[in-house]
Write a protein that holds these residues in place. Structure first.
Motif, PDB file in Angstrom:
ATOM      1  N   LEU A   1      -2.065  -4.856   9.799  1.00 58.65           N
ATOM      2  CA  LEU A   1      -1.771  -6.290   9.812  1.00 58.65           C
ATOM      3  C   LEU A   1      -0.597  -6.607   8.888  1.00 58.65           C
ATOM      4  O   LEU A   1      -0.576  -6.199   7.718  1.00 58.65           O
ATOM      5  CB  LEU A   1      -3.008  -7.090   9.387  1.00 58.65           C
ATOM      6  N   LEU A   2       0.384  -7.333   9.406  1.00 58.47           N
ATOM      7  CA  LEU A   2       1.499  -7.809   8.598  1.00 58.47           C
ATOM      8  C   LEU A   2       1.219  -9.212   8.054  1.00 58.47           C
ATOM      9  O   LEU A   2       1.365  -9.470   6.871  1.00 58.47           O
ATOM     10  CB  LEU A   2       2.789  -7.820   9.419  1.00 58.47           C
ATOM     11  N   PHE A   3       0.824 -10.122   8.954  1.00 58.98           N
ATOM     12  CA  PHE A   3       0.432 -11.460   8.520  1.00 58.98           C
ATOM     13  C   PHE A   3      -0.389 -12.107   9.628  1.00 58.98           C
ATOM     14  O   PHE A   3      -0.406 -11.651  10.772  1.00 58.98           O
ATOM     15  CB  PHE A   3       1.654 -12.327   8.150  1.00 58.98           C
ATOM     16  N   ARG A   4      -1.074 -13.185   9.258  1.00 61.13           N
ATOM     17  CA  ARG A   4      -1.963 -13.866  10.200  1.00 61.13           C
ATOM     18  C   ARG A   4      -1.705 -15.369  10.142  1.00 61.13           C
ATOM     19  O   ARG A   4      -1.519 -15.938   9.050  1.00 61.13           O
ATOM     20  CB  ARG A   4      -3.430 -13.569   9.867  1.00 61.13           C
ATOM     21  N   LEU A   5      -1.683 -15.991  11.320  1.00 63.46           N
ATOM     22  CA  LEU A   5      -1.511 -17.438  11.426  1.00 63.46           C
ATOM     23  C   LEU A   5      -2.861 -18.118  11.614  1.00 63.46           C
ATOM     24  O   LEU A   5      -3.843 -17.484  12.008  1.00 63.46           O
ATOM     25  CB  LEU A   5      -0.593 -17.775  12.609  1.00 63.46           C
TER      26      LEU A   5
END
Length: 301
Positions: free
Chosen positions: A44-48
């Motif tokens: 995972l890089l980032f989550r919205l």
């Protein structure tokens, strides 16, 4: 040596850089990746924030359930319409058969009336029997009239057809086709809503490094190529050496090669030729409606 063992002082080790652009817009709620730390492919890089997309998915599921119920209702309507059409056919056969069965009885009843009248006229007949025969004729005439009317009514109902099919059946079949199309559309909307929800989590496209990570929870990202969320550098290297054109005629993929790098002084790195790029930017004529300009000086090789 420049032909059988060409050498170059311009050797470059490069990496591909991938601009990480989310597929959907939203508020960032999680950024677990750290800059210049190795990230494995799929991490995972980032989550919205998934809330609005989860709501859209719930709405799509509810709409699909409602459309599937309408599809089932339309299918039942087609079955009922087909059964009704078959029932009308049977009613027409029954009415026609009843008319055919009553006609001989009416003829026989009329014959009896004539016979009884002749007997009564000669005084040898029973007047009550004559009256009974006349009543039978009247009753049979009424029954035949009712059967003929029923036959005409059923015939009229069966006369309405669309493309060789009874109108009620054709209408039910059209409703079923419309319901099927609506269900297909709802399933597509559901799949699209699920895809949008899945895109709220952005993962590493390959093993590498996230560089200059300025993204933080609370930031807002949009799905625009002009506004990448972060840059991702692949772990694997590409080593390219630049040569003059007259040094490459005998070089082929698979030939042994070796090179040195400034950060490894005194070390010769063994390699093999992967491919040769027979093109360069200086040899490209840009697309234009004008004739190419060669310039005042000779072009570089």
């Amino acid at each position: 040596l420049s032909v059988v063992a060409p050498s170059s002082s311009d050797v470059r080790a490069i990496k591909y850089v991938v601009q990480i652009i989310p597929q959907v817009r939203g508020r960032v709620i999680e950024v677990p990746v750290e800059p210049t730390r190795l990230v494995k492919k799929g991490e995972l890089l980032f989550r919205l924030d998934p809330t609005p997309y989860q709501n859209d998915l719930n709405v799509a599921k509810a709409k699909l359930a409602a459309d599937e119920a309408k599809l089932a209702q339309a299918a039942a309507g087609l079955v009922d319409a087909s059964a009704g059409a078959r029932q009308l056919q049977e009613q027409l056969k029954s009415a026609s058969g009843q008319v055919s069965a009553l006609q001989p009885r009416l003829e026989l009843a009329r014959l009896r009336v004539r016979q009884y009248r002749e007997l009564v006229a000669t005084g040898a007949g029973d007047k009550f029997a004559l009256e009974q025969a006349e009543a039978n004729v009247t009753e049979l005439v009424g029954q035949i009239a009712t059967a003929v009317a029923n036959e005409a009514q059923v015939t009229q109902k069966l006369s309405g057809q669309v493309n060789g099919e009874q109108a009620s059946v054709a209408a039910a079949r059209a409703q079923l086709a419309t319901a099927k199309a609506q269900v297909d559309q709802s399933r597509s909307d559901l799949a699209n809503a699920q895809w949008n929800l899945d895109q709220t989590a952005v993962f590493a496209p390959t093993t590498g490094y996230a560089i200059n990570v300025q993204l933080r929870p609370g930031s807002f990202t949009v799905a625009m190529p002009l506004a990448p969320a972060m840059s991702f550098v692949e772990e694997e290297y590409q080593v390219i050496a630049l040569y003059a054109q007259n040094e490459l005629p005998l070089v082929e993929p698979g030939n042994p090669a070796e090179f040195t790098l400034h950060n490894y002084p005194g070390r010769v790195i063994k390699a093999s030729v992967d491919s040769i790029v027979w093109a360069q930017g200086q040899g490209q004529v840009p697309q234009s409606g004008m004739l190419p300009q060669t310039g005042a000086f000779p072009q570089v090789p």
